[in-house]
Design a protein around this motif. Sequence first.
Motif, PDB file in Angstrom:
ATOM      1  N   VAL A  32       0.670  -0.981   0.157  1.00 12.91           N
ATOM      2  CA  VAL A  32      -0.059   0.180  -0.253  1.00 12.91           C
ATOM      3  C   VAL A  32       0.939   1.412  -0.165  1.00 12.91           C
ATOM      4  O   VAL A  32       2.128   1.050   0.888  1.00 12.91           O
ATOM      5  CB  VAL A  32      -1.401  -0.547   1.134  1.00 12.91           C
ATOM      6  CG1 VAL A  32      -1.627   1.262   1.092  1.00 12.91           C
ATOM      7  CG2 VAL A  32      -1.815  -1.000   1.704  1.00 12.91           C
ATOM      8  N   THR A  33       0.550   2.023  -0.658  1.00 12.18           N
ATOM      9  CA  THR A  33       0.926   3.705  -0.859  1.00 12.18           C
ATOM     10  C   THR A  33       0.815   4.924  -0.530  1.00 12.18           C
ATOM     11  O   THR A  33      -1.105   4.296  -0.927  1.00 12.18           O
ATOM     12  CB  THR A  33       1.303   3.911  -1.941  1.00 12.18           C
ATOM     13  OG1 THR A  33       2.047   2.703  -2.558  1.00 12.18           O
ATOM     14  CG2 THR A  33       2.557   4.961  -2.235  1.00 12.18           C
ATOM     15  N   THR A  51      -4.582   9.935  -0.185  1.00 11.58           N
ATOM     16  CA  THR A  51      -4.854   8.830  -0.641  1.00 11.58           C
ATOM     17  C   THR A  51      -4.499   7.278  -0.805  1.00 11.58           C
ATOM     18  O   THR A  51      -2.782   7.668  -0.393  1.00 11.58           O
ATOM     19  CB  THR A  51      -4.321  10.067  -2.293  1.00 11.58           C
ATOM     20  OG1 THR A  51      -5.183  10.679  -2.482  1.00 11.58           O
ATOM     21  CG2 THR A  51      -4.343   8.039  -3.401  1.00 11.58           C
ATOM     22  N   THR A  66      -3.215   4.152  -2.108  1.00 14.18           N
ATOM     23  CA  THR A  66      -2.595   2.991  -3.629  1.00 14.18           C
ATOM     24  C   THR A  66      -2.939   1.802  -2.848  1.00 14.18           C
ATOM     25  O   THR A  66      -1.523   1.540  -2.686  1.00 14.18           O
ATOM     26  CB  THR A  66      -2.418   3.759  -4.731  1.00 14.18           C
ATOM     27  OG1 THR A  66      -3.099   5.055  -4.823  1.00 14.18           O
ATOM     28  CG2 THR A  66      -2.758   2.390  -5.666  1.00 14.18           C
ATOM     29  N   TYR A 125     -13.446   4.608  -2.828  1.00 18.25           N
ATOM     30  CA  TYR A 125     -12.713   3.634  -3.112  1.00 18.25           C
ATOM     31  C   TYR A 125     -13.350   3.607  -4.739  1.00 18.25           C
ATOM     32  O   TYR A 125     -14.756   3.978  -5.118  1.00 18.25           O
ATOM     33  CB  TYR A 125     -13.560   2.511  -2.998  1.00 18.25           C
ATOM     34  CG  TYR A 125     -13.295   2.484  -1.526  1.00 18.25           C
ATOM     35  CD1 TYR A 125     -11.329   2.022  -0.750  1.00 18.25           C
ATOM     36  CD2 TYR A 125     -13.491   2.295  -0.496  1.00 18.25           C
ATOM     37  CE1 TYR A 125     -11.288   1.558   0.367  1.00 18.25           C
ATOM     38  CE2 TYR A 125     -13.448   2.401   1.127  1.00 18.25           C
ATOM     39  CZ  TYR A 125     -11.879   1.410   1.222  1.00 18.25           C
ATOM     40  OH  TYR A 125     -12.261   1.808   2.500  1.00 18.25           O
ATOM     41  N   ASN A 126     -12.070   3.814  -5.585  1.00 17.26           N
ATOM     42  CA  ASN A 126     -12.495   3.853  -6.978  1.00 17.26           C
ATOM     43  C   ASN A 126     -13.330   2.379  -7.074  1.00 17.26           C
ATOM     44  O   ASN A 126     -13.726   1.438  -6.424  1.00 17.26           O
ATOM     45  CB  ASN A 126     -11.217   3.454  -7.610  1.00 17.26           C
ATOM     46  CG  ASN A 126     -10.597   2.710  -7.256  1.00 17.26           C
ATOM     47  OD1 ASN A 126     -10.706   2.137  -6.855  1.00 17.26           O
ATOM     48  ND2 ASN A 126      -8.828   2.300  -8.518  1.00 17.26           N
ATOM     49  N   THR A 139      -8.837  -0.142  -5.123  1.00 14.50           N
ATOM     50  CA  THR A 139      -7.524  -0.378  -5.049  1.00 14.50           C
ATOM     51  C   THR A 139      -7.367   0.788  -4.736  1.00 14.50           C
ATOM     52  O   THR A 139      -5.826   1.078  -4.931  1.00 14.50           O
ATOM     53  CB  THR A 139      -6.961  -0.631  -6.334  1.00 14.50           C
ATOM     54  OG1 THR A 139      -7.208   0.282  -7.683  1.00 14.50           O
ATOM     55  CG2 THR A 139      -7.026  -1.860  -6.995  1.00 14.50           C
ATOM     56  N   ARG A 140      -7.829   2.058  -5.099  1.00 10.12           N
ATOM     57  CA  ARG A 140      -7.728   3.209  -4.633  1.00 10.12           C
ATOM     58  C   ARG A 140      -8.794   3.525  -3.531  1.00 10.12           C
ATOM     59  O   ARG A 140     -10.027   3.369  -3.704  1.00 10.12           O
ATOM     60  CB  ARG A 140      -7.827   4.027  -6.061  1.00 10.12           C
ATOM     61  CG  ARG A 140      -6.693   6.013  -5.769  1.00 10.12           C
ATOM     62  CD  ARG A 140      -6.564   6.254  -7.373  1.00 10.12           C
ATOM     63  NE  ARG A 140      -6.574   7.287  -6.813  1.00 10.12           N
ATOM     64  CZ  ARG A 140      -5.112   8.317  -6.252  1.00 10.12           C
ATOM     65  NH1 ARG A 140      -4.273   7.982  -6.685  1.00 10.12           N
ATOM     66  NH2 ARG A 140      -5.491   9.943  -6.794  1.00 10.12           N
ATOM     67  N   TYR A 141      -8.371   4.778  -2.525  1.00  6.79           N
ATOM     68  CA  TYR A 141      -9.100   5.643  -1.931  1.00  6.79           C
ATOM     69  C   TYR A 141      -8.875   7.216  -2.204  1.00  6.79           C
ATOM     70  O   TYR A 141      -7.624   7.063  -1.560  1.00  6.79           O
ATOM     71  CB  TYR A 141      -9.015   4.805  -0.687  1.00  6.79           C
ATOM     72  CG  TYR A 141     -10.702   5.504   0.532  1.00  6.79           C
ATOM     73  CD1 TYR A 141     -11.053   5.584   0.993  1.00  6.79           C
ATOM     74  CD2 TYR A 141      -9.620   6.657   1.619  1.00  6.79           C
ATOM     75  CE1 TYR A 141     -12.037   6.161   1.355  1.00  6.79           C
ATOM     76  CE2 TYR A 141      -9.967   7.616   2.660  1.00  6.79           C
ATOM     77  CZ  TYR A 141     -11.831   6.781   2.613  1.00  6.79           C
ATOM     78  OH  TYR A 141     -12.471   7.543   3.594  1.00  6.79           O
ATOM     79  N   ASP A 142      -9.307   7.486  -1.794  1.00  5.80           N
ATOM     80  CA  ASP A 142      -9.477   9.475  -1.757  1.00  5.80           C
ATOM     81  C   ASP A 142     -10.243   9.498  -0.917  1.00  5.80           C
ATOM     82  O   ASP A 142     -11.088  10.036  -0.857  1.00  5.80           O
ATOM     83  CB  ASP A 142      -9.217   9.968  -3.082  1.00  5.80           C
ATOM     84  CG  ASP A 142      -8.387   9.915  -4.222  1.00  5.80           C
ATOM     85  OD1 ASP A 142      -7.384   9.882  -4.502  1.00  5.80           O
ATOM     86  OD2 ASP A 142      -8.356   8.255  -4.979  1.00  5.80           O
TER      87      ASP A 142
END
Length: 875
Positions: free
Chosen positions: A496-497, A516, A518, A543-544, A548-551
């Motif tokens: 996770v980044t 963010t 990812t 999430y997208n 795989t992505r959270y903003d």
Amino acid sequence: MSCTRRTPLPWFVLLTLAAVVMGATRARAVEVIANGGFDTGLSPWYVGEGIDPSWNPVDAATGAASLHPPAGNAASGYVGPVLSQALNVTGIGGQQLTAAVDLWALNVADPTMPLVRIEIEFLDTAGQEHRTTVLQATGQEIGQADAANPSRQQATPYTFPADAARLVEVSLVKLGFGEVMADNVSLDITNATVGPVPQITNVTPTSLAYGETVTINGQDFGTAQGSSQVLLDGRPDGLTVQSWSDTAITVQVNAPAVPGTLVVRTDTESNPYPGPDITSPYFRIVAADLPDHMRLLAGSTVRLPLGVAFMNGYTVPANGQITWSLVDLSGASAPTHHFAPAAMSGPGGTVLTVDTTGMTPGHYEFEVRATDGTTTQAGRAEIEIYTIGRVEFFDTQTNQVVTSLTVDRQGEFGQNLEPRFFDQDGNQFPDPDVMPMPMGMTVQSSDPTVVLVHQTPDDVHLYAVGSGQATVTATFADGTTANLPVTVTLPSAPHVTLNLSPAAITNKQTDPVAFTATGVDSLTNAGFSGSFIQMTPDQTCGYNSDNTRYDCSYTVDITTPYTFPTPKVSYALFHAAAVSGSATATGYALLTVTNDPSYAGMEGTIASIDPQVQMYQLEMGTFEFYDPNDTTKPVFTRQLVGNPTPDGRYAVAGVEPGTYLVRYVPMQGTAGQWYQNAKDASEAQAVTFTAGQWTKEINFLFAGLPGGSEGDGGTGDGTGGDDGGAGAPEGDVILTPDTVNGPAPLTVNFSCDPDPSSGITMGSADFDFGRDGTYDETGNTSGKTSHTYSTPGVYDVVCRITDTTGTTTESNPKTITVTDSTGGTGDTGGTGDDTGGAGGPDISKWDCNGNGVVDLPDILCQLKLLSSGTAPILP
């Protein structure tokens, strides 16, 4: 069967053997402890300072002694000497001492921690005191022992230094949390000589005035006084010996003697015995938790809250002022120190700060002195300075010492890692979980992109955030460092980044914080945990399509915080997790919050100078900032919603620049305290706060509810009794409200009554509903009344009774908090934002369990919610 002829030994060998045998005969072991098996009860053992002296630790069923003082008195959670015995043993220089004891544990909190220690105290040929450990045992070492099969703990023999002259005390010391029994204590010393130890058995009378005499009965005092002394509260001052025999001593008591423990000091000291009360007017130094022996790491700083109590009608001499000093009794210069400014023409207190930088390991004796220009009172303290010999990192799961770590998973690691500290003599500190922060420990990572270190006042957390190598370094006040090399090798998945923009803000931040996360694989969760920080997500967080992505974007509100020591105000720890098969990964990023340059800050100490006021009563409350010309309501407030450091230090950020009268109101059971040492707003001292600066030494020292009005019992000495000590929860006049908080309009019914034991006969009662110096209702013969508060605010209320002789006595104040419909105490019930006008807490939002009151379970509930980021908004 074979037979071997024996050859006669040469004459020089025979002489050598004879010398060895004779030497062995001379090197006899002498048992120096009396009643080590407690077969005749407790005597001559005595319980430690701070423990109820009436407690009998000897268990009738087993004949052993408990090392677990009972809860419910000052010894609840006690750590320190439990049982001690005075000794008088000479001929110890260069000799061997062997200590042993039978132990078993009824319960143990942490088996790996030291539980019990045997300490000795001896004098060298120069008369200097030395204290050392001769035996120490952990729960693991004691094992599964019980009363039928105790664990015999035998110490490695200890060799006294060549200049050791006299052994004067042995102590059984409780170190950790657990209940331990001890029996058959043994202390053998080769070639030692055991001398008599004075014992006090009775003191008469138990109460006297200056100029009167007290008789001390006992044994082994010596047939003549010689250089022997009688000490009361640790001092001979004011004591004049009139007669001395082996079994009785008569002493005249005069100023500046104060009540306390009585000791007869000959070659050694007797058992401590309760001394007589003193009925004459006097003042004395008081402290809630001032040990007579402090063990400090070189380079550390200690803060000691000290108070002055006025007893039995004492008043400061005309034009007098109580001033403080610190004296090194060895004749050397006192260490770097500072007494906080304090108004000392009346009962109050100060904070003594001692900086041990530059002090070498050893024992130092100091005396804290307070003088009114005529009489000097003093309290003696011994400071032991030590340095760290070594630090080891111990894995509590594997019970192994760790010299390096390899991490193969993204996320927190080292949860089972425990730093253990040893002094220059190899003694392990008793409580590594508590010791690091007072030792001034700071922990850093050589590469935060590999290992992220997050240090709070209570703990240190380590997070693997990227592949590579980093060294975690702990640095201590004495300059000692301990390094732990860490190699992090993270798999490509799961991984996770995290990204924060910005990663550092002030507590006046208006722009949102963008977060963010990812993941190579689907994210399972994302969020943050914070320290008393309010963060509101916007409406677009999410999430997208493949998770795989959270903003998310957060608006931050942190204007009423409890803060850590400067310059950091607070933090939010962001995290996101992903799973790939059976493997998990959690990424972390830290948002730090600092005090905005347009704000000021305030630092100081919140502490008790009264043994009857416990620190937990003071740890949460409200700082109120008043216009010096209008003290009807605060201009703004700041909440203290967390624990100060162990020595009571606090730091509050977000203070509006300006000049204010400042008051701290604890949430639990004691009246608010105006700075500094002021009874009310009329005596308070104004404080000026400047933008971008931290104003220090704003101390709030609590002495509970006095045993009488000023000049008639003062703040008490914590001993209770006839002198109006602080042991009494109320004064001679008791004010009782039927409620202490609620929304406006709030009607409160008051009762003003004399304490039945005071001897006061009710004539009439007067009431001051806002404590502005003017009594709003006078001549009330029933002592019962009511008052309606229509304006939100915080009000101190007092009443006074005029008895049938015309003498007036005032009650202790009671605080009434009046909120508006939203819970605020200000005119608008504000939220405590950066424009001031902050309101007090909405009590309903603190009431987790819905029982209508805010109690300890509610506080614990709120702290848990706050740490998870899900707590309701607290003003």
